[in-house]
Design an enzyme around this catalytic site. Structure first.
Site, mmCIF file in Angstrom:
data_model
loop_
_atom_site.group_PDB
_atom_site.id
_atom_site.type_symbol
_atom_site.label_atom_id
_atom_site.label_comp_id
_atom_site.label_asym_id
_atom_site.label_seq_id
_atom_site.Cartn_x
_atom_site.Cartn_y
_atom_site.Cartn_z
ATOM 1 N N LYS A 116 0.800 -1.223 0.000
ATOM 2 C CA LYS A 116 0.000 0.000 0.000
ATOM 3 C C LYS A 116 0.835 1.276 0.000
ATOM 4 O O LYS A 116 0.391 2.301 -0.516
ATOM 5 C CB LYS A 116 -0.955 -0.020 1.185
ATOM 6 C CG LYS A 116 -2.025 -1.088 1.022
ATOM 7 C CD LYS A 116 -3.068 -0.900 2.079
ATOM 8 C CE LYS A 116 -4.186 -1.878 1.886
ATOM 9 N NZ LYS A 116 -5.284 -1.567 2.800
ATOM 10 N N GLU A 200 -2.247 7.510 8.298
ATOM 11 C CA GLU A 200 -3.090 8.417 7.518
ATOM 12 C C GLU A 200 -3.957 9.229 8.463
ATOM 13 O O GLU A 200 -4.274 8.782 9.569
ATOM 14 C CB GLU A 200 -4.053 7.607 6.612
ATOM 15 C CG GLU A 200 -3.429 7.168 5.324
ATOM 16 C CD GLU A 200 -4.382 6.340 4.464
ATOM 17 O OE1 GLU A 200 -5.532 6.070 4.876
ATOM 18 O OE2 GLU A 200 -3.951 5.954 3.370
ATOM 19 N N LYS A 201 -4.381 10.364 7.991
ATOM 20 C CA LYS A 201 -5.393 11.138 8.700
ATOM 21 C C LYS A 201 -6.647 10.261 8.734
ATOM 22 O O LYS A 201 -7.026 9.670 7.728
ATOM 23 C CB LYS A 201 -5.659 12.428 7.920
ATOM 24 C CG LYS A 201 -6.791 13.233 8.451
ATOM 25 C CD LYS A 201 -6.258 14.447 9.189
ATOM 26 C CE LYS A 201 -7.378 15.155 9.930
ATOM 27 N NZ LYS A 201 -6.987 15.557 11.272
ATOM 28 N N GLU A 275 -9.832 2.706 -5.073
ATOM 29 C CA GLU A 275 -10.701 3.029 -3.945
ATOM 30 C C GLU A 275 -10.348 4.386 -3.340
ATOM 31 O O GLU A 275 -9.175 4.695 -3.142
ATOM 32 C CB GLU A 275 -10.588 1.949 -2.861
ATOM 33 C CG GLU A 275 -11.051 0.578 -3.351
ATOM 34 C CD GLU A 275 -11.225 -0.435 -2.225
ATOM 35 O OE1 GLU A 275 -12.022 -1.367 -2.417
ATOM 36 O OE2 GLU A 275 -10.575 -0.301 -1.164
ATOM 37 N N ARG A 291 -8.029 -6.644 -9.456
ATOM 38 C CA ARG A 291 -8.809 -7.853 -9.761
ATOM 39 C C ARG A 291 -10.269 -7.454 -9.944
ATOM 40 O O ARG A 291 -10.629 -6.295 -9.764
ATOM 41 C CB ARG A 291 -8.704 -8.822 -8.589
ATOM 42 C CG ARG A 291 -9.135 -8.142 -7.292
ATOM 43 C CD ARG A 291 -9.294 -9.080 -6.135
ATOM 44 N NE ARG A 291 -9.326 -8.365 -4.873
ATOM 45 C CZ ARG A 291 -10.381 -7.815 -4.324
ATOM 46 N NH1 ARG A 291 -11.552 -7.879 -4.947
ATOM 47 N NH2 ARG A 291 -10.314 -7.183 -3.168
HETATM 48 P P1 ADP Z 1 -8.434 -3.073 3.094
HETATM 49 O O1 ADP Z 1 -7.416 -3.306 2.034
HETATM 50 O O2 ADP Z 1 -8.149 -3.870 4.332
HETATM 51 O O3 ADP Z 1 -9.831 -3.210 2.605
HETATM 52 P P2 ADP Z 1 -8.611 -0.140 2.868
HETATM 53 O O4 ADP Z 1 -7.409 0.728 2.844
HETATM 54 O O5 ADP Z 1 -9.288 -0.392 1.570
HETATM 55 O O6 ADP Z 1 -8.226 -1.544 3.569
HETATM 56 O O7 ADP Z 1 -9.676 0.438 3.886
HETATM 57 C C1 ADP Z 1 -10.864 -0.265 4.181
HETATM 58 C C2 ADP Z 1 -11.843 0.628 4.913
HETATM 59 O O8 ADP Z 1 -11.255 1.168 6.130
HETATM 60 C C3 ADP Z 1 -12.275 1.863 4.140
HETATM 61 O O9 ADP Z 1 -13.328 1.597 3.255
HETATM 62 C C4 ADP Z 1 -12.704 2.775 5.279
HETATM 63 O O10 ADP Z 1 -13.962 2.378 5.784
HETATM 64 C C5 ADP Z 1 -11.676 2.494 6.368
HETATM 65 N N1 ADP Z 1 -10.528 3.427 6.248
HETATM 66 C C6 ADP Z 1 -9.354 3.196 5.638
HETATM 67 N N2 ADP Z 1 -8.546 4.301 5.688
HETATM 68 C C7 ADP Z 1 -9.223 5.248 6.366
HETATM 69 C C8 ADP Z 1 -8.953 6.637 6.746
HETATM 70 N N3 ADP Z 1 -7.801 7.232 6.432
HETATM 71 N N4 ADP Z 1 -9.915 7.292 7.425
HETATM 72 C C9 ADP Z 1 -11.094 6.703 7.741
HETATM 73 N N5 ADP Z 1 -11.408 5.421 7.418
HETATM 74 C C10 ADP Z 1 -10.501 4.704 6.730
#
Ligand code: ADP
Length: 448
Positions: A116, A200-201, A275, A291
């Site tokens: 990531k 991340e914020k 995303e 994918r």
């Molecule tokens: P994964 O690969 O495990 O699915 P993601 O990075 O896609 O992880 O994040 C999954 C979910 O986590 C997001 O859809 C959101 O709900 C929450 N999330 C991730 N990053 C943040 C953020 N910076 N602030 C708030 N919620 C977050």
């Protein structure tokens, strides 16, 4: 074009790929563990090969077994579905060495997006807006504190190798940060074998908006609009819809073009999802999935395209069957994920299906590998079906979803169907006014 494709997956997604193959005149090979001998994908495919015992490590994830199955059956390509080996660059490399085509992007792109931190750096360089956070990984508590103070609390600590909503910890302040940092690292190490984390914020009330992209591997790419996947439990999607109720045509065009250009520039091949978190009119990249997604049918519904067919075509070196200007949105689509789980604990509920009846009628699609008498084995994911509806507008789609849920019969195990019936009574769901935190709060209130 291929004569024969092997599907390295099970359940509804294996059926989904078999269906595309059949329409294209391509023979299909199912693989299965000994626990899945009676599974629907085995029955539906033209041929099947048993590749190992119940544990997925020794069956659906066994690369040598899959390659042997290709050699035995003469399958020229593998479709990985989602999950399992769908985002494993080493597998793609191994297939290449055996002259088997992987239906998906190149190993290099899977590798970049699988980490990531590298994914964020790459996207930033391609002009995609990202969530404010650390530049790269964060190695110790002091560095974490420095970064958090700079971007401001609350912050979220995420595993660079993370996936499936795991390996994330939120910290509200400096005291919480220390614990969150250490827990996130040890959880990441245990779950992914890699302790690296970044910061991340933490956005307070964003929506999860993802853009479907598709590349021909030769520098051309299109976008197929967005999906709103904000309804989540433990960072896992529960219901998805397209188009996003909060996205304007102008916002879609802007972010869609940014995404299509980014993947075109790297020569990306096949389906991908970029995303974002979306808050106050701004998009913030979080990750890219290289994918087909579980929720791809809502995009197929509103654009009238078969994404699996296009994946197979591009993997065979043929062009995509559409260009950006051919892609127009028609109506609204919603998908609900039906899991064999007990609500509200969401504990898995495997067992025998004593009765099954799938809903039908205009604008209803049920993607499921269930049948009456089938026993859901306890070894795999609890997703047992996806109910997808399509209407001329959002209200029609909602009414259709409610009607279709009423027709669906799944007896013998507990499912998440009652959750969706309850959600369809909620004014916020009906108006489309929900963020990524809405469902957790609702569950806490209703099942306290
Ligand atoms: P994964 O690969 O495990 O699915 P993601 O990075 O896609 O992880 O994040 C999954 C979910 O986590 C997001 O859809 C959101 O709900 C929450 N999330 C991730 N990053 C943040 C953020 N910076 N602030 C708030 N919620 C977050």
């Amino acid at each position: 074009m291929f004569d024969k494709i092997l599907i390295a997956n099970r359940g509804e997604i294996a059926l989904r790929v078999i269906r595309a193959c059949r329409e294209m005149g391509i023979a299909s090979v199912a693989v299965h563990s000994t626990a899945d001998t009676d599974a629907m994908h085995v029955r539906m495919a033209d041929e099947s090969v048993c590749i190992g015992p119940p544990s997925s490590t020794n069956s659906y994830l066994s690369m040598p077994a899959l390659i042997s199955a290709c050699e035995i059956t003469g399958a020229q390509a593998i479709h990985p579905g989602y999950g399992f080996l769908s985002e494993n660059a080493g597998f793609v490399q191994m297939l290449e060495d055996h002259d088997i085509t992987f239906i998906g992007p190149r190993a290099e792109h899977i590798r970049i997006m699988g980490d990531k931190i590298t994914a964020k750096d790459t996207m930033k360089a391609l002009g995609v807006p990202c969530v404010p956070g650390s530049e790269g990984g964060v190695n110790d508590v002091d560095e974490a504190k420095r970064v958090a103070a700079e971007i401001g609390y609350p912050v979220i600590i995420k595993a660079t190798a993370g996936g499936g909503g795991r390996g994330m910890k939120v910290a509200e302040n400096e005291t919480g940060l220390e614990v969150a940092f250490r827990t996130a690292r040890s959880e990441a190490k245990a779950a992914f074998g890699n302790p690296d984390v970044y910061i991340e914020k933490y956005l307070q009330r964003p929506r999860h908006i993802e853009i479907q992209v598709f590349g021909d591997g030769k520098g051309r790419a299109v976008h197929l609009g967005e999906r709103d996947c904000s309804l989540q439990r433990r960072h896992q999607k529960v219901l998805e819809e397209a188009p996003g109720p909060s996205i304007t045509a102008e916002q879609r065009e802007r972010i869609g073009a940014v995404c299509a250009n980014a993947v075109a520039k790297i020569g990306y091949a096949g389906a991908g999802t970029i995303e974002f978190l979306f808050e106050d009119g701004e998009f913030y990249f979080i990750e890219m999935n290289t994918r087909l997604q579980v929720e791809h049918p809502v995009t197929e519904a509103i654009f009238g395209v078969d994404l699996v067919r296009q994946q197979i075509r591009v993997a065979a070196g043929l062009p995509m069957e559409f260009q950006q200007e051919d892609l127009a949105i028609n109506g609204h689509s919603i998908e609900v994920r039906i899991n064999a789980e007990k609500v509200p604990s969401f504990s898995p509920c495997p067992g025998k299906i004593t009765q099954y009846h799938a809903p039908g009628g205009l604008g209803v699609r049920m993607d499921s590998a269930l049948y009456q008498g089938y026993s859901i084995p306890p070894y795999y994911d609890s997703l047992i079906g996806k109910l997808i509806v399509h209407g001329r507008d959002r209200n029609e789609a909602l009414a259709r979803l409610s009607r279709a849920l009423g027709e669906l019969i799944v007896d013998g195990v507990d499912t998440t169907v009652p959750l969706f019936s309850a959600l369809l009574e909620e004014p916020d769901i009906l108006s489309g006014d929900y963020s990524i935190h809405w469902l957790e709060r609702w569950l806490a209130k209703h099942y306290a």
